[in-house]
Design a protein around this motif. Structure first.
Motif, mmCIF file in Angstrom:
data_model
loop_
_atom_site.group_PDB
_atom_site.id
_atom_site.type_symbol
_atom_site.label_atom_id
_atom_site.label_comp_id
_atom_site.label_asym_id
_atom_site.label_seq_id
_atom_site.Cartn_x
_atom_site.Cartn_y
_atom_site.Cartn_z
ATOM 1 N N GLY A 11 -17.491 85.590 -12.856
ATOM 2 C CA GLY A 11 -18.799 86.124 -13.210
ATOM 3 C C GLY A 11 -19.886 85.909 -12.183
ATOM 4 N N CYS A 12 -19.528 85.524 -10.965
ATOM 5 C CA CYS A 12 -20.572 85.304 -9.950
ATOM 6 C C CYS A 12 -21.084 86.652 -9.429
ATOM 7 C CB CYS A 12 -20.057 84.437 -8.806
ATOM 8 S SG CYS A 12 -18.931 85.270 -7.682
ATOM 9 N N ARG A 13 -22.226 86.621 -8.804
ATOM 10 C CA ARG A 13 -22.811 87.817 -8.196
ATOM 11 C C ARG A 13 -22.656 87.673 -6.688
ATOM 12 N NH1 ARG A 13 -28.542 88.490 -10.059
ATOM 13 N NH2 ARG A 13 -28.289 90.490 -9.038
ATOM 14 N N ALA A 14 -21.564 88.218 -6.163
ATOM 15 C CA ALA A 14 -21.251 88.108 -4.741
ATOM 16 C C ALA A 14 -21.544 89.425 -4.021
ATOM 17 C CB ALA A 14 -19.797 87.686 -4.557
ATOM 18 N N ILE A 15 -22.636 90.052 -4.371
ATOM 19 C CA ILE A 15 -23.020 91.335 -3.797
ATOM 20 C C ILE A 15 -23.323 91.150 -2.308
ATOM 21 C CG2 ILE A 15 -24.727 93.199 -3.911
ATOM 22 C CD1 ILE A 15 -25.140 92.169 -6.920
ATOM 23 N N ALA A 16 -22.630 91.930 -1.475
ATOM 24 C CA ALA A 16 -22.798 91.892 -0.013
ATOM 25 C C ALA A 16 -22.526 90.511 0.574
ATOM 26 C CB ALA A 16 -24.186 92.395 0.399
ATOM 27 N N CYS A 17 -21.744 89.704 -0.109
ATOM 28 C CA CYS A 17 -21.353 88.377 0.394
ATOM 29 C C CYS A 17 -20.296 88.558 1.480
ATOM 30 C CB CYS A 17 -20.805 87.536 -0.759
ATOM 31 S SG CYS A 17 -20.414 85.832 -0.296
ATOM 32 N N ARG A 18 -20.313 87.710 2.494
ATOM 33 C CA ARG A 18 -19.344 87.771 3.591
ATOM 34 C C ARG A 18 -18.266 86.712 3.393
ATOM 35 N NH1 ARG A 18 -20.815 91.321 7.859
ATOM 36 N NH2 ARG A 18 -18.610 90.931 8.255
ATOM 37 N N GLY A 61 -6.999 98.962 3.002
ATOM 38 C CA GLY A 61 -6.791 98.226 4.245
ATOM 39 C C GLY A 61 -6.214 96.831 4.089
ATOM 40 N N ALA A 62 -5.986 96.387 2.838
ATOM 41 C CA ALA A 62 -5.369 95.073 2.623
ATOM 42 C C ALA A 62 -3.875 95.165 2.918
ATOM 43 C CB ALA A 62 -5.621 94.605 1.198
ATOM 44 N N ILE A 63 -3.277 94.043 3.260
ATOM 45 C CA ILE A 63 -1.875 94.006 3.675
ATOM 46 C C ILE A 63 -1.061 93.172 2.692
ATOM 47 C CG2 ILE A 63 -0.289 93.307 5.519
ATOM 48 C CD1 ILE A 63 -2.848 93.512 7.397
ATOM 49 N N ARG A 64 -0.058 93.818 2.076
ATOM 50 C CA ARG A 64 0.835 93.096 1.158
ATOM 51 C C ARG A 64 1.840 92.302 1.983
ATOM 52 N NH1 ARG A 64 2.462 94.021 -4.164
ATOM 53 N NH2 ARG A 64 1.489 96.074 -4.097
ATOM 54 N N VAL A 65 1.991 91.023 1.650
ATOM 55 C CA VAL A 65 2.987 90.181 2.318
ATOM 56 C C VAL A 65 4.011 89.743 1.270
ATOM 57 C CG1 VAL A 65 1.401 89.393 4.110
ATOM 58 C CG2 VAL A 65 1.591 88.086 1.997
ATOM 59 N N PRO A 66 5.223 89.409 1.715
ATOM 60 C CA PRO A 66 6.240 88.971 0.755
ATOM 61 C C PRO A 66 5.819 87.659 0.072
ATOM 62 C CG PRO A 66 7.217 89.369 2.925
ATOM 63 C CD PRO A 66 5.729 89.457 3.074
ATOM 64 N N ALA A 78 -19.263 93.557 -0.846
ATOM 65 C CA ALA A 78 -18.794 92.300 -0.243
ATOM 66 C C ALA A 78 -17.726 92.586 0.815
ATOM 67 C CB ALA A 78 -18.235 91.365 -1.309
ATOM 68 N N CYS A 79 -17.572 91.660 1.742
ATOM 69 C CA CYS A 79 -16.604 91.815 2.826
ATOM 70 C C CYS A 79 -15.542 90.719 2.741
ATOM 71 C CB CYS A 79 -17.316 91.751 4.171
ATOM 72 S SG CYS A 79 -16.182 92.006 5.554
ATOM 73 N N PHE A 80 -14.291 91.153 2.564
ATOM 74 C CA PHE A 80 -13.142 90.244 2.508
ATOM 75 C C PHE A 80 -12.216 90.512 3.694
ATOM 76 C CE2 PHE A 80 -14.638 90.569 -1.831
ATOM 77 C CZ PHE A 80 -14.478 89.292 -2.347
ATOM 78 N N GLU A 81 -12.748 91.006 4.792
ATOM 79 C CA GLU A 81 -11.902 91.365 5.933
ATOM 80 C C GLU A 81 -11.178 90.138 6.476
ATOM 81 O OE1 GLU A 81 -14.054 93.705 8.790
ATOM 82 O OE2 GLU A 81 -14.566 95.217 7.270
ATOM 83 N N GLU A 128 -14.486 98.737 -5.661
ATOM 84 C CA GLU A 128 -14.256 99.905 -4.809
ATOM 85 C C GLU A 128 -15.220 99.964 -3.622
ATOM 86 O OE1 GLU A 128 -17.280 100.667 -7.766
ATOM 87 O OE2 GLU A 128 -15.230 100.005 -8.049
ATOM 88 N N SER A 129 -16.330 99.236 -3.671
ATOM 89 C CA SER A 129 -17.273 99.254 -2.548
ATOM 90 C C SER A 129 -17.143 98.019 -1.645
ATOM 91 C CB SER A 129 -18.715 99.376 -3.055
ATOM 92 O OG SER A 129 -19.097 98.214 -3.758
ATOM 93 N N ALA A 130 -16.168 97.158 -1.944
ATOM 94 C CA ALA A 130 -15.919 95.978 -1.104
ATOM 95 C C ALA A 130 -14.958 96.352 0.026
ATOM 96 C CB ALA A 130 -15.346 94.837 -1.940
ATOM 97 N N SER A 131 -14.986 95.584 1.105
ATOM 98 C CA SER A 131 -14.126 95.841 2.259
ATOM 99 C C SER A 131 -12.979 94.828 2.290
ATOM 100 C CB SER A 131 -14.952 95.729 3.542
ATOM 101 O OG SER A 131 -14.114 95.831 4.666
ATOM 102 N N PHE A 132 -11.741 95.339 2.427
ATOM 103 C CA PHE A 132 -10.558 94.483 2.427
ATOM 104 C C PHE A 132 -9.691 94.676 3.674
ATOM 105 C CE2 PHE A 132 -11.713 94.855 -2.032
ATOM 106 C CZ PHE A 132 -11.631 93.546 -2.451
ATOM 107 N N LYS A 133 -10.241 95.221 4.732
ATOM 108 C CA LYS A 133 -9.456 95.510 5.946
ATOM 109 C C LYS A 133 -8.824 94.226 6.490
ATOM 110 C CE LYS A 133 -9.746 97.560 10.503
ATOM 111 N NZ LYS A 133 -10.635 98.100 11.534
ATOM 112 N N GLY A 134 -7.486 94.230 6.606
ATOM 113 C CA GLY A 134 -6.760 93.094 7.172
ATOM 114 C C GLY A 134 -6.581 91.913 6.241
#
Length: 139
Positions: free
Chosen positions: A61-68, A130-135, A87-90, A105-111
């Protein structure tokens, strides 16, 4: 319930600390240790948490809007119900994390890396973002 707006907490060891309902808007929390910390309903708007260890942290329930969260370790973190709009989770580690979040849907998950134990909202295509599934790790 503390007011830590724009606090300078880079590199601090806050393992297991409680920041429930705390205002950390614009705080600098890069390269810190927040493993097992509780940040439920905290305001993390525009906070910098790059390379921060948030293993098993609770951010429900936190508000992590535009958090890096760039390159942060969110292994088994719980962000259920968090607002992560913009938010950015790159390059973050999201193994086993609960990312049933608002405005994902507006957060970034590249890499960012995740596995089959990572929880996403129904219909969300993490790999398509852009997120990467690992075994899954086998002991």
């Amino acid at each position: 319930g503390l007011n830590l707006h724009r606090a300078l907490l880079d590199g601090q060891d806050m393992h297991g600390a409680s920041f429930v309902n705390t205002d950390l808007r614009g705080a600098f929390v890069a390269d810190a240790n927040l493993c097992d910390a509780v940040l439920d309903r905290a305001s993390l708007i525009t906070a910098s948490m790059m390379r921060t260890a948030l293993c098993k942290a609770s951010l429900r329930g936190c508000r992590a809007i535009a958090c890096r969260f760039d390159a942060a370790d969110l292994t088994q973190a719980n962000l259920e119900g968090a607002d992560i709009g913009g938010a950015c989770f790159e390059n973050a580690t999201l193994i086993g994390a609960n990312l049933n979040c608002q405005r994902i849907e507006s957060a970034s998950f590249k890499g960012a890396v995740f596995d089959d134990s990572t929880s996403w909202p129904q219909g969300f295509d993490a790999a398509g973002q852009g997120a990467i599934r690992v075994p899954a790790f086998k002991a």
